[in-house]
Design an enzyme around this catalytic site. Structure first.
Site, PDB file in Angstrom:
ATOM      1  N   GLY A  23      40.496  22.284 -44.146  1.00  0.00           N
ATOM      2  CA  GLY A  23      40.595  22.276 -42.695  1.00  0.00           C
ATOM      3  C   GLY A  23      39.825  23.432 -42.090  1.00  0.00           C
ATOM      4  CE1 TYR A  31      37.551  21.070 -46.644  1.00  0.00           C
ATOM      5  CE2 TYR A  31      37.352  18.743 -47.201  1.00  0.00           C
ATOM      6  CZ  TYR A  31      38.056  19.788 -46.621  1.00  0.00           C
ATOM      7  OH  TYR A  31      39.274  19.546 -46.048  1.00  0.00           O
ATOM      8  CG  ASN A  85      42.230  13.767 -46.950  1.00  0.00           C
ATOM      9  OD1 ASN A  85      42.494  13.378 -45.828  1.00  0.00           O
ATOM     10  ND2 ASN A  85      41.252  14.623 -47.201  1.00  0.00           N
ATOM     11  CG  HIS A 135      49.102  20.376 -46.348  1.00  0.00           C
ATOM     12  ND1 HIS A 135      48.779  21.705 -46.484  1.00  0.00           N
ATOM     13  CD2 HIS A 135      48.026  19.792 -45.760  1.00  0.00           C
ATOM     14  CE1 HIS A 135      47.566  21.922 -46.000  1.00  0.00           C
ATOM     15  NE2 HIS A 135      47.091  20.772 -45.541  1.00  0.00           N
TER      16      HIS A 135
END
Length: 527
Positions: A71, A64, A207, A94
């Site tokens: 997501g 990941y 993030n 984003h």
């Protein structure tokens, strides 16, 4: 230095290493235009972590953030030839904020805090990425970040994406002069090469809780000044109303009700009122057994806010020590998914502070109203007017103050109790921390103005006492506050005049911290 300038070569330097950065570092970069630099220990740590990401990227199994989508789309394994496109697409998609641009200091704070996490070596990005972010900060280039877009979970995704886009040479930004220009032109003028993002790097750039944390750090600094200011204006009002300072005695606070903030506020007020000739007359012409709550309980209310502020400082210090990303590269080389991007710890205290700010403003407004009410002000003229009936005095100043108090009560409704699921229910609980931070900034601005109105009224009331009796002796500290207000352009007693400029001057005096400094030149340092 002008706030829209590039960082001067001789500006203070903040070096980011493996150790934590401080709140003072954040303020220096966000508000003080300090230069930033990444230390050699951090660069070495980043390089080592990047080697681990490169190794994982070469493996056939999906990892990941390295070789998958994001997501709800994390189920897809992305082939090596598409991974650079994956990072570009992530950042572009984003960067979906809307609304007015947020303040420059907020953008600088969130960029600096993101850079701090990149420098921790826990994110797996190349040193080049963090160094480019430092170069953008030092060049005075400010990405345009929009008001709406963050849910405070998976980090402040949209705000950070607008910043990451600028590192790629895209998006919108303002230059050192504050004028928006094409990003490619701004980078070229500063000698900065756009970054081609590799595996994991786009995700690592967006993030984190950096936006809400930066706003928390700045709000804490502002509220520290405002709580001290409130102790000063409360003391001035107590003096103007001929109240008693006996309720401020140290033995009535920490020894029998050990809330630290309460004791600090009482000590501040007592220091400000030292040697006043107006206090202690509550048993004279209009006897009072006790002063009203807004006077007598000022340390209890302001003190509760101070203790809330202390808790917020603790949470901020912990978050400043964090390396928020998902996944993270652990010291043993493992790359693990986690939920540390959830903004709940920060969101809660942002909301707590909005409550404290609303209540501090509320009690200040009640004190102001008491100064203006002839029936409760112990000999002061109605509305502190020169000729009541012909003149309205500060009547409408209190209306303005009341409107601000009412607005802060609405802003005290917590954002963090809400949650709207996103990303096809993968992100099914969010913190709304960014929203909590945005409304707290407005609360702080409003509180500054609320205290400015109390300052204006209390200063005028003290001046009227002096005019009525030339032998009246003000406390030296309140006399210094009165002088500072007059020097700042806050007019005194007299016939009605255009009042708005006086109130704006008072607000500027409070916001600058000069009121506190003027008083501290008499009292010494206040808490």
């Amino acid at each position: 230095m002008d706030m829209h300038s590039a960082v001067a070569p001789d500006a203070p330097l903040v070096q980011v290493g493996k150790a934590d950065v401080s709140a003072e570092d954040v303020l220096a970069v966000a508000r003080g235009n300090a230069r930033v630099e990444i230390g050699p220990d951090a660069l070495a740590e980043m390089a080592a972590a990047r080697a681990r990401i490169d190794a994982l990227a070469a493996e056939p199994r999906p990892v990941y953030g390295v070789s998958t989508g994001f997501g709800a789309l994390a189920v897809r394994h992305i082939s090596p030839e598409l991974r650079a496109q994956l990072q570009r697409s992530l950042v572009r998609s984003h960067a979906a904020g809307m609304g007015p641009a947020v303040e420059r200091e907020v953008v600088r704070a969130l960029m600096f805090l993101r850079m701090k996490t990149l420098a921790s070596g826990r994110t797996g990005v190349r040193p080049l990425v963090a160094q480019t972010m430092a170069a953008v900060l030092n060049a005075g280039i400010t990405p345009v970040v929009r008001e709406f877009g963050s849910l405070g979970c998976s980090g402040d995704l949209a705000p950070l994406s607008h910043c990451a886009l600028v590192l790629m040479g895209e998006g919108t930004a303002t230059g050192p002069d504050g004028v928006e220009k094409p990003v490619a032109e701004l980078l070229a003028a500063a000698g900065i090469e756009p970054v081609e993002l590799l595996e994991k790097e786009g995700l690592a750039l967006i993030n984190g809780t950096d936006g809400m944390l930066g706003m928390l750090v700045m709000a804490i600094a502002d509220l520290q000044r405002l709580f001290t200011t409130a102790d000063i204006t409360a003391a001035m009002t107590l003096e103007a109303l001929l109240g008693t300072d006996k309720v401020l005695a140290p033995e009535l606070h920490a020894p029998i009700r050990p809330h630290p903030g309460q004791a600090l506020s009482a000590a501040n007020m007592l220091a400000v009122l030292k040697d006043s000739g107006l206090t202690g007359h509550h048993q004279d012409d209009a006897p009072r057994v006790q002063d009203a709550y807004s006077i007598r309980c000022a340390p209890q209310v302001a003190g509760a806010g101070r203790d809330t502020l202390a808790h917020a400082q603790l949470v901020a210090s912990r978050e400043l020590a964090a390396s928020v990303d998902n996944p993270v590269v652990l010291p043993d080389g493992r790359v693990e998914s986690n939920g540390n991007f959830h903004g709940a710890p920060v969101a809660y205290v942002l909301d707590f502070l909005a409550i404290a700010a609303a209540d501090l403003g509320s009690i200040a407004e009640r004190r102001t109203d008491r100064l203006l009410d002839k029936a409760r002000s112990h000999g002061l003229p109605a509305f502190l007017a020169d000729d009541p009936g012909v003149d309205s005095g500060l009547m409408i100043a209190q209306y303005t103050q009341a409107a601000l108090v009412s607005e802060n009560k609405r802003l005290a409704v917590p954002a963090s109790v809400d949650s709207i699921p996103s990303s096809a229910m993968q992100e099914d609980h969010v913190s709304m921390g960014w929203s909590a931070a945005r409304k707290l900034r407005q609360s702080v601005d409003n509180l500054t103005r609320i205290l400015a109105v109390e300052l204006t009224a209390a200063a005028r009331a003290l001046e009227i006492r002096q005019q009525a009796d030339g032998d009246v002796r003000l406390a030296p500290a309140t006399a210094a506050a009165l002088a500072a207000a007059r020097e700042a352009g806050v007019g005194g007693a007299g016939r009605d005049r255009f009042l708005s400029p006086d109130l704006e001057s008072a607000a500027a005096l409070v916001a600058s911290g000069e009121l506190v400094r003027a008083v501290e030149r008499v009292t010494g340092p206040l808490a």
